[in-house]
Scaffold this motif. Structure first.
Motif, PDB file in Angstrom:
ATOM      1  N   MET A 219       0.821  -1.209   0.000  1.00 16.79           N
ATOM      2  CA  MET A 219       0.000   0.000   0.000  1.00 16.79           C
ATOM      3  C   MET A 219       0.854   1.258   0.000  1.00 16.79           C
ATOM      4  O   MET A 219       0.665   2.154  -0.833  1.00 16.79           O
ATOM      5  CB  MET A 219      -0.913  -0.009   1.224  1.00 16.79           C
ATOM      6  CG  MET A 219      -1.979   1.068   1.209  1.00 16.79           C
ATOM      7  SD  MET A 219      -3.321   0.708   0.092  1.00 16.79           S
ATOM      8  CE  MET A 219      -4.082  -0.687   0.921  1.00 16.79           C
ATOM      9  N   GLU A 220       1.783   1.346   0.915  1.00 13.35           N
ATOM     10  CA  GLU A 220       2.624   2.550   1.013  1.00 13.35           C
ATOM     11  C   GLU A 220       3.514   2.714  -0.215  1.00 13.35           C
ATOM     12  O   GLU A 220       3.683   3.827  -0.724  1.00 13.35           O
ATOM     13  CB  GLU A 220       3.472   2.473   2.295  1.00 13.35           C
ATOM     14  CG  GLU A 220       2.681   2.393   3.589  1.00 13.35           C
ATOM     15  CD  GLU A 220       1.954   3.683   3.913  1.00 13.35           C
ATOM     16  OE1 GLU A 220       2.302   4.726   3.299  1.00 13.35           O
ATOM     17  OE2 GLU A 220       1.049   3.653   4.768  1.00 13.35           O
ATOM     18  N   CYS A 255      -6.344   4.985  -3.720  1.00 17.70           N
ATOM     19  CA  CYS A 255      -5.315   4.352  -2.893  1.00 17.70           C
ATOM     20  C   CYS A 255      -5.193   5.059  -1.538  1.00 17.70           C
ATOM     21  O   CYS A 255      -4.990   4.414  -0.513  1.00 17.70           O
ATOM     22  CB  CYS A 255      -3.981   4.367  -3.631  1.00 17.70           C
ATOM     23  SG  CYS A 255      -2.729   3.298  -2.898  1.00 17.70           S
ATOM     24  N   ASN A 259      -5.876   3.235   2.052  1.00 19.52           N
ATOM     25  CA  ASN A 259      -4.813   3.250   3.053  1.00 19.52           C
ATOM     26  C   ASN A 259      -5.309   3.785   4.392  1.00 19.52           C
ATOM     27  O   ASN A 259      -4.934   3.284   5.459  1.00 19.52           O
ATOM     28  CB  ASN A 259      -3.644   4.081   2.549  1.00 19.52           C
ATOM     29  CG  ASN A 259      -2.403   3.919   3.402  1.00 19.52           C
ATOM     30  OD1 ASN A 259      -2.135   2.847   3.921  1.00 19.52           O
ATOM     31  ND2 ASN A 259      -1.654   5.002   3.573  1.00 19.52           N
ATOM     32  N   ARG A 262      -7.309   1.068   5.981  1.00 20.61           N
ATOM     33  CA  ARG A 262      -6.429   0.014   6.473  1.00 20.61           C
ATOM     34  C   ARG A 262      -5.830   0.391   7.820  1.00 20.61           C
ATOM     35  O   ARG A 262      -5.780  -0.429   8.750  1.00 20.61           O
ATOM     36  CB  ARG A 262      -5.314  -0.236   5.451  1.00 20.61           C
ATOM     37  CG  ARG A 262      -4.317  -1.313   5.864  1.00 20.61           C
ATOM     38  CD  ARG A 262      -3.171  -1.380   4.869  1.00 20.61           C
ATOM     39  NE  ARG A 262      -2.403  -0.146   4.859  1.00 20.61           N
ATOM     40  CZ  ARG A 262      -1.408   0.132   5.689  1.00 20.61           C
ATOM     41  NH1 ARG A 262      -1.074  -0.732   6.638  1.00 20.61           N
ATOM     42  NH2 ARG A 262      -0.746   1.272   5.586  1.00 20.61           N
ATOM     43  N   LYS A 263      -5.383   1.645   7.953  1.00 19.91           N
ATOM     44  CA  LYS A 263      -4.832   2.092   9.227  1.00 19.91           C
ATOM     45  C   LYS A 263      -5.898   2.062  10.326  1.00 19.91           C
ATOM     46  O   LYS A 263      -5.607   1.712  11.475  1.00 19.91           O
ATOM     47  CB  LYS A 263      -4.264   3.500   9.084  1.00 19.91           C
ATOM     48  CG  LYS A 263      -3.020   3.591   8.205  1.00 19.91           C
ATOM     49  CD  LYS A 263      -2.515   5.008   8.118  1.00 19.91           C
ATOM     50  CE  LYS A 263      -1.261   5.103   7.255  1.00 19.91           C
ATOM     51  NZ  LYS A 263      -0.768   6.505   7.131  1.00 19.91           N
TER      52      LYS A 263
END
Length: 551
Positions: A219-220, A255, A259, A262-263
């Motif tokens: 992801m990052e 994206c 993200n 997700r965090k």
């Protein structure tokens, strides 16, 4: 204030002007300037206003003999001094808890109106509710644990008793959290997996639209790669209506959103730990099924599992756990009590919710004697249990050759052993026995349960649990075990009844493990002082248990 007794002393304007003067004086903020004259009385001692048998006198005497060194260390010797010393604040809070007063504002109100609280303050400054709130936040839970242990030992010394039995039970109390703010572990894990699926779609779109092969990136790294492509190709991002976004911008924004989610999900999993749920408004509360169901649909509510240990009617220890079941709470709870009262309690009396092989082994290894009510004790009393030919208890076991004999006379031999890791990490071994053949058996319907795929009768026997249960059951069926079992239902379950019904404590008032535990410890100390007062008044000093009534 001037009082007019004659017409000559009336102000100019007559009686109406006099009434106006009285109205102005009465509506002033300082009510001491009213028209009624009262004789000033000097109160040199509050003892005459407090009854001789008031529990506040006993509380002051008992708490005065405790060691407050650790409590006083919580307050700095430098700076501005508190108008009310910490020991007095502690006494006031404990006495308020013994009367069912839990709010700091209500405690401050009692200090202004109630003569018993005024006597306890000894004429000192009447504090505001913030004084009690700061005290509650400043004192650590370890200090309260040790003060509670001192109080219990002081009471035992006063009564001249040294009990060695410990009655343990638990209850679920609803947390001070919103009921519809749940976060579930399985749901978070499922949504976290969807984030990976969405990331794969972004990789496919980047390959199709931009010709970028970034399928191996995370992801990052994907965000970093898209930012580099933007700088290399000098692509400007646009916002607002009337603008057409570049495909790279659309991928970058998607994206970013994934993200952030997700965090968020990873934060949820970090807060959950080994739990399955928590509340957003009280992150330490776990959703459990409560007996008090306001919707009558079995809905789970945020709550704490409160474990209480009682001996001779006094609360010895209090613990809070996120486990809905009691079986996982016994070892850590006993370790906590052992640290406060080393080597004093050896006989552990509990109900069937604490029975398990791991708990039996823990008690045996640490020198405790178990008096745990077996789970199948009530079933054994039924005729349906004794006539069920499919149970191992109703079969003949040949110990030397290790097999069972069923009602048909056929042998159930050991096939293999199954090992299971329990929730507490204990590895439990279960032996599986299978009948040699079940064909042409007239007892098959009575012996086997429906849905047996193999067609042969199987028994799953945990010999470690069976052996521990047999030894424990002998003690429970003895006269001493009968007395302890009856006293457990009276003392510890009775304490829960007093807490919820008499003092109205049906919901926790504070949030967080530490604050909830401190509140319960103060309630326990107040209950102990109240219990000592009741035992003194009823002449039950020195009596550690209730005796059985004979017919």
């Amino acid at each position: 204030m001037a009082v007019f007794l004659h017409e000559k002393s009336l102000p100019e304007g007559g009686l109406s002007q006099y009434n106006l003067v009285m109205t102005i004086k009465i509506t002033q903020k300082n009510y001491t300037n009213q028209s009624t004259l009262r004789q000033t009385v000097l109160m040199f001692d509050y003892n005459s206003r407090v009854p001789d048998d008031s529990p506040v006198r006993l509380l002051n005497t008992v708490l005065e003999e405790l060691d407050y060194t650790e409590l006083l260390c919580c307050y700095s010797s430098c700076g501005r001094k508190t108008k009310l010393d910490p020991v007095t604040i502690f006494k006031i809070i404990v006495y308020a808890m013994s009367e069912g007063i839990y709010s700091t504002r209500e405690i401050a109100e009692q200090c202004r109106k109630n003569m018993e609280y005024i006597w306890l303050m000894n004429g000192m400054y009447v504090p505001s509710h913030m004084v009690f709130g700061r005290f509650f936040q400043r004192i650590p839970e370890e200090v309260l644990h040790r003060l509670s242990a001192q109080l219990v030992q002081k009471i035992f010394t006063l009564e001249g008793i040294a009990p060695d039995e410990l009655y343990i039970d638990g209850t679920k109390i609803e947390a001070n959290a919103n009921r519809y703010t749940s976060v579930w572990k399985k749901s978070v894990q499922r949504r976290l997996g969807r984030c990976q699926e969405k990331l794969k779609k972004i990789h496919q779109m980047a390959q199709e639209v931009l010709g970028l092969d970034i399928s191996s990136l995370g992801m990052e790294d994907t965000l970093t790669k898209l930012s580099e492509v933007r700088r290399e190709e000098n692509i400007s991002f646009v916002y607002g209506p009337g603008h057409r976004k570049h495909p790279l911008q659309r991928l970058w924004e998607e994206c970013i959103a994934i993200n952030e989610k997700r965090k968020e999900y990873e934060t949820h999993l970090q807060i959950l730990g080994r739990r399955n749920s928590y509340s957003k408004t009280d992150r330490d509360a776990t959703f459990m099924r409560m007996k008090d169901d306001h919707l009558q649909n079995g809905q789970l509510k945020p709550a704490y599992n409160i474990q209480v240990a009682v001996s001779s009617e006094y609360v010895v220890g209090i613990g809070i756990f996120p486990n809905p079941a009691d079986i996982l709470t016994l070892p850590p709870f006993l370790q906590q009590i052992e640290a406060l009262h080393p080597g004093q309690f050896k006989r552990i009396v509990a109900d069937a919710g604490y029975e398990g092989e791991s708990n039996y082994k823990f008690l045996l290894e640490n020198g405790y004697v178990s008096y745990i009510h077996p789970k199948n004790a009530e079933q054994k009393k039924k005729r349906s249990f004794r006539t069920d030919i499919g149970r191992m208890e109703n079969m003949t076991y040949v110990e030397g050759e290790d097999y069972f004999i069923c009602a048909k006379g056929r042998h159930l031999k050991k096939q293999y052993e199954r090992r299971q890791v329990r929730a507490d990490g204990y590895i439990q071994t279960t032996s599986v026995y299978e009948c040699e053949k079940c064909n042409y058996c007239g007892y098959k319907k009575q012996c086997q349960k429906k849905g047996n795929q193999s067609g042969k009768k199987r028994l799953y026997v945990c010999w470690g649990l069976q052996n521990c249960r047999a030894e424990n059951e002998k003690r429970m069926n003895s006269p001493e075990g009968h007395r302890l079992r009856v006293n457990r239902s009276i003392q510890v379950e009775g304490w829960f009844g007093n807490l919820k019904q008499d003092y109205g404590y049906r919901r926790i008032h504070r949030r967080g493990n530490e604050n909830v535990l401190k509140e319960l410890l103060l309630i326990g100390m107040g209950a102990n002082v109240r219990k000592l007062h009741n035992r003194i008044q009823s002449g039950r000093i020195g009596i550690t248990r209730f005796e059985l009534k004979e017919a």
